[in-house]
Design a protein around this motif. Structure first.
Motif, PDB file in Angstrom:
ATOM      1  N   GLU A   4      49.350  34.968  14.235  1.00 44.42           N
ATOM      2  CA  GLU A   4      48.921  34.918  12.511  1.00 44.42           C
ATOM      3  C   GLU A   4      49.262  33.347  12.059  1.00 44.42           C
ATOM      4  OE1 GLU A   4      50.216  37.221   8.595  1.00 44.42           O
ATOM      5  OE2 GLU A   4      51.568  37.319  10.245  1.00 44.42           O
ATOM      6  N   LEU A   6      50.256  30.377   9.894  1.00 47.44           N
ATOM      7  CA  LEU A   6      51.317  30.184   9.036  1.00 47.44           C
ATOM      8  C   LEU A   6      51.330  30.000   7.679  1.00 47.44           C
ATOM      9  CD1 LEU A   6      53.287  27.417  11.019  1.00 47.44           C
ATOM     10  CD2 LEU A   6      53.686  29.834  11.406  1.00 47.44           C
ATOM     11  N   TYR A   7      51.901  30.859   6.946  1.00 47.25           N
ATOM     12  CA  TYR A   7      51.767  30.960   5.335  1.00 47.25           C
ATOM     13  C   TYR A   7      53.025  31.138   4.515  1.00 47.25           C
ATOM     14  CZ  TYR A   7      52.937  35.944   5.202  1.00 47.25           C
ATOM     15  OH  TYR A   7      53.695  36.991   5.153  1.00 47.25           O
ATOM     16  N   GLU A  33      57.549  34.252  -0.456  1.00 47.80           N
ATOM     17  CA  GLU A  33      57.684  35.125   1.143  1.00 47.80           C
ATOM     18  C   GLU A  33      56.772  34.093   1.851  1.00 47.80           C
ATOM     19  OE1 GLU A  33      54.387  38.394   2.737  1.00 47.80           O
ATOM     20  OE2 GLU A  33      55.024  38.537   0.683  1.00 47.80           O
ATOM     21  N   THR A  34      57.327  34.312   3.242  1.00 50.59           N
ATOM     22  CA  THR A  34      56.546  33.334   4.483  1.00 50.59           C
ATOM     23  C   THR A  34      56.674  34.010   5.704  1.00 50.59           C
ATOM     24  OG1 THR A  34      56.668  31.149   5.268  1.00 50.59           O
ATOM     25  CG2 THR A  34      58.697  32.003   4.659  1.00 50.59           C
ATOM     26  N   ASN A  35      56.052  33.551   6.749  1.00 50.78           N
ATOM     27  CA  ASN A  35      56.119  34.275   7.988  1.00 50.78           C
ATOM     28  C   ASN A  35      56.547  33.010   8.901  1.00 50.78           C
ATOM     29  OD1 ASN A  35      53.827  32.352   8.090  1.00 50.78           O
ATOM     30  ND2 ASN A  35      52.563  33.888   9.429  1.00 50.78           N
ATOM     31  N   THR A  36      57.381  32.031   8.222  1.00 51.27           N
ATOM     32  CA  THR A  36      57.704  30.781   9.119  1.00 51.27           C
ATOM     33  C   THR A  36      59.175  31.031   9.257  1.00 51.27           C
ATOM     34  OG1 THR A  36      58.265  29.353   7.524  1.00 51.27           O
ATOM     35  CG2 THR A  36      55.969  29.289   8.310  1.00 51.27           C
ATOM     36  N   ASP A  37      59.695  30.047  10.060  1.00 52.64           N
ATOM     37  CA  ASP A  37      61.248  30.079  10.091  1.00 52.64           C
ATOM     38  C   ASP A  37      62.023  29.266   8.909  1.00 52.64           C
ATOM     39  OD1 ASP A  37      60.351  27.446  10.877  1.00 52.64           O
ATOM     40  OD2 ASP A  37      61.321  27.390  12.869  1.00 52.64           O
ATOM     41  N   ARG A  59      49.029  31.892  -2.416  1.00 52.85           N
ATOM     42  CA  ARG A  59      49.320  31.940  -0.955  1.00 52.85           C
ATOM     43  C   ARG A  59      48.795  30.540  -0.176  1.00 52.85           C
ATOM     44  NH1 ARG A  59      49.348  35.794   3.417  1.00 52.85           N
ATOM     45  NH2 ARG A  59      49.708  37.393   1.983  1.00 52.85           N
ATOM     46  N   THR A  61      48.057  28.526   3.350  1.00 50.92           N
ATOM     47  CA  THR A  61      48.175  28.705   4.831  1.00 50.92           C
ATOM     48  C   THR A  61      47.917  27.186   5.387  1.00 50.92           C
ATOM     49  OG1 THR A  61      46.879  30.829   4.317  1.00 50.92           O
ATOM     50  CG2 THR A  61      46.729  29.678   6.877  1.00 50.92           C
TER      51      THR A  61
END
Length: 783
Positions: A4, A6-7, A33-37, A59, A61
């Protein structure tokens, strides 16, 4: 998901930087919100997107990047406004202050009728609002307009990203067409080639296939034809291209990209349609870009009108000779007969051309013309005298580049300026469409006229007063202008304007071997003693990459002998290769201005700029009095944390003028330890070093080398192989520029058909042999 993208989803806290021109932005965002570390509450986003509203979530990306000073940042490749996804959220959004006149009740009616995806439905099809209770025509328009405005850009950018355009190019496309972007592209993707710099035919062709444009579409054929005409004009300097050339090259361009056979008749029809629509101007078998056709016709019209008028004031020959004698006595000079003839012609003709090689006294004659003109008219040559009386100075001196104008001013003692500044041209103006308010002056002298292209020549000529006397000065054996045309050459060849050519060499009492070499080339005489060491000229034998070593050593020795880097100029004909401009600039920079703990540096693309670097201006910036070809020095670098605007800044000194560049403006500069011969035209340097190696062979020709060696004022160092030099010095360029200015000046354009242009028609174009220019081409060449 593992793959997926990164966002981040978040809201803008502060806009650090925003460029309205290309929409490049740096924004600090509070993440939701994020899907990263990434664990911090705020992160810096950088990329191409519009100014963000602090009330909305977005959002982003992209990918992480590490800035050497500011640490971890997020490089944005796609962005979109994060719209509410629940019924309550959509109602709250539609009843917000963004939508005047839409209250909560109306918003509820809209969501009840359309559902939670009401926003997307309205943007895609506004007619879905019809029939909703309590929704007047005005409220429908409000919903449609605001949503289109707020979501249209995001929708466009997302679609452009899906079509393969990166964020920077996508923003350039959007800035060209705005809200009509997707509609225009779907209608004719090939228009991108004509309207957006950086998009080639093949890129548009790929897009055309993706959105279903037929390979035999007339739009595709027309785009190919225009691309070829533009390439010939902007890339090779032609004012027109013949129909035969265009049809042949269009076939060669299209066929390898097509799965069907390209019909020659269909291509011919595309040319006809382009002529009918005015996108190209068609005269018999010649195709012109409209702006180039207009400029060429305009130049000829102005010149002919100017030559037809009588002289403003007719002085007896005896009075002119007396004034010339007084100037000789006052300045302790003795003009040669050819120079006296030139001064007399200039003062008795509405227009004159003064030409000649280096050392023949063109500058001396210009000074003589100015001084004699002033004596005959009883004018003071002190500009302050006219400023006190609020009158225009009667003599105007101008040249295409800042350095040429400066040399002109130094030699005459009078103010001189660039042509662009004279016309009031700014960096925001388009040279093809610009229209000056006119200039004031009774005697107009334009130096380095060989550098002036068709567009600029037309803008200049139409701004000159009808009763002014005009003198063009230049060396017709130098390179032609970078832009289309060969104005000075066409003027001279037309024989409609009086021409005085100075041939006798005066500079340095004829002892300069540099001038001797230039005149041997000019007269196509045998080149004598090329490799013999002279007091002002040397030849260093070197092959391939060895030439770069030799150039470096010459520079080190010159600096040790007291030459400054601004006295030394390396000239090369190509950018690529071990001895190309790019490689030599990096090599010389590391030798003369290496990075150390105390040296400030800023990196832009592949170029490292350091305090003390020699740099070249690439575009005209009239507002700062700096122009294309001006050479300066980086005198200061300030980092973002040190400036109130929080931006990196580079300060460059061009003589007494200091110009400030923000980082995004550094595309206006390049390193100038080595530059192209074209960029050096109009300038002189105490020491010139020219490397020519075998890999340059295809580019070498007489006027290129002649222009390069005549830039040397005191010393010339030639580096390379003797046979390559001699071959280039005698090689006449096979690619002659295609222009019709000479014919227009002599009324020969249509001498075989009367005075009326014969516009290309279906009948005439179909009579052209489709195999012309295809003799060495077989079907296998297209497979």
């Amino acid at each position: 998901m593992e793959n997926e993208p990164l966002y981040f989803i978040g809201r803008a806290v502060v806009t650090i930087f925003h460029n309205e021109t290309n929409l490049f932005s740096i924004v600090k965002v509070k993440q939701r919100e994020t899907n990263t570390d990434y664990k911090e509450k705020e992160i810096v986003m950088k990329g191409h997107f519009p100014k963000l509203s602090p009330e909305d979530d977005y959002r982003f990306t992209g990918t992480f990047v590490n800035h050497p000073t500011y640490g971890r940042q997020f490089n944005v490749t796609q962005f979109a406004k994060e719209m509410p996804s629940t019924k309550t959220g959509v109602i709250h959004y539609l009843s917000s202050d963004l939508f005047p006149g839409i209250g909560k009740k109306t918003a509820e009616n809209v969501v009840d009728a359309l559902g939670e995806d009401a926003i997307q439905k309205i943007v895609q099809d506004p007619s879905c609002l019809d029939g909703i209770p309590g929704l007047s025509k005005e409220r429908k328009e409000t919903l449609q307009t605001v949503l289109t405005e707020h979501l249209g850009l995001e929708k466009t950018i997302i679609q452009l990203n899906e079509w393969g355009f990166g964020p920077q190019l996508a923003m350039k496309i959007y800035n060209t067409y705005r809200e009509e972007t997707l509609e225009k592209i779907r209608e004719n993707p090939y228009q991108l080639v004509l309207d957006v710099q950086g998009i080639g035919f093949q890129r548009a062709d790929e897009l055309g296939r993706r959105i279903g444009i037929e390979e035999t579409s007339p739009a595709r054929y027309q785009a190919a034809v225009v691309v070829i005409v533009e390439r010939a004009s902007l890339g090779e300097g032609h004012v027109y291209v013949t129909t035969e050339q265009v049809l042949t090259e269009a076939m060669q361009l299209l066929q390898p990209l097509s799965s069907v056979s390209i019909e020659y008749d269909a291509l011919a029809e595309a040319v006809v349609e382009l002529g009918k629509s005015g996108k190209l101007i068609v005269e018999r078998d010649k195709l012109y870009l409209p702006s180039l056709h207009a400029s060429e016709v305009g130049i000829a019209t102005v010149i002919q009108r100017h030559l037809e008028r009588p002289a403003l004031e007719d002085f007896p020959a005896s009075e002119i000779f007396q004034a010339i004698g007084e100037v000789e006595e006052e300045f302790d000079v003795s003009y040669a007969p050819s120079q006296v003839e030139a001064i007399q012609c200039a003062l008795t003709s509405p227009m004159m051309i003064l030409t000649g090689g280096p050392g023949t006294g063109k500058t001396t004659v210009i000074r003589g013309i100015v001084e004699t003109f002033a004596k005959l008219h009883g004018y003071s040559l002190d500009p302050k005298h006219y400023a006190y009386e609020s009158r225009d100075f009667p003599i105007v001196l101008a040249a295409p580049t800042g350095r040429a104008a400066k040399r002109m001013s130094e030699s005459t003692g009078l103010p001189a300026m660039t042509i662009h500044r004279l016309l009031g041209f700014t960096s925001q103006d388009n040279e093809e469409e610009f229209d000056s308010d006119g200039i004031a002056g009774e005697l107009i002298i334009i130096d380095e006229m060989s550098m002036v292209d068709n567009w600029l020549a037309y803008q200049l000529l139409k701004a000159i007063p009808k009763d002014a006397q005009i003198i063009f000065v230049g060396d017709q054996d130098q390179l032609p202008s970078v832009g289309p045309g060969q104005v000075l050459t066409d003027f001279i060849r037309s024989k409609t304007i009086p021409v005085i050519e100075l041939q006798q060499v005066f500079r340095q009492s004829g002892d300069s071997s540099i001038i001797e070499l230039a005149h041997q080339m000019k007269m196509s005489a045998p080149i004598s003693s090329l490799t013999m060491k002279r007091s002002d000229r040397s030849f260093i034998r070197a092959r391939g990459a060895q030439a770069a070593d030799a150039v470096e050593q010459v520079i080190v020795n010159a600096v040790e002998k007291g030459f400054s880097i601004h006295d030394i100029q390396v000239l090369a004909p190509m950018y690529r290769g071990d001895v190309g401009i790019d490689a030599l600039n990096k090599r010389i920079q590391e030798k003369l201005n290496p990075l150390n703990d105390k040296k400030r540096e800023i990196v832009y693309g592949d170029t490292h700029y350091r305090v003390g670097d020699k740099v070249l201006q690439l575009v005209n910036q009239p507002e700062s009095n700096v122009f294309n070809g001006d050479i300066g020095e980086v005198v200061a670098i300030f980092y973002a944390k040190e400036t109130t605007e929080k931006k990196d800044v580079v300060v460059v000194a061009f003589d007494a003028i200091e110009v400030t560049y923000e980082k995004q403006d550094l595309n206006q500069l390049t390193l100038a330890y080595c530059c192209s011969i074209h960029k050096a035209q109009g300038s002189e340097f105490p020491l010139v070093i020219m490397p020519l190696v075998r890999s340059f062979r295809n580019m070498l020709q007489k006027n290129l080398i002649y222009t390069g060696i005549t830039r040397a004022k005191q010393f010339l160092i030639l580096v390379g192989e003797e046979d390559i030099w001699l071959e280039g010095m005698h090689k006449i360029g096979t690619m002659q520029r295609q222009t019709t200015l000479k014919e227009r000046l002599t009324d020969e354009v249509y001498e075989d058909v009367g005075d009326t242009p014969l516009v290309l028609s279906e009948e005439t174009i179909m009579s052209i042999d489709p195999m012309i220019g295809m003799e060495n081409i077989s079907p296998y060449d297209f497979m």
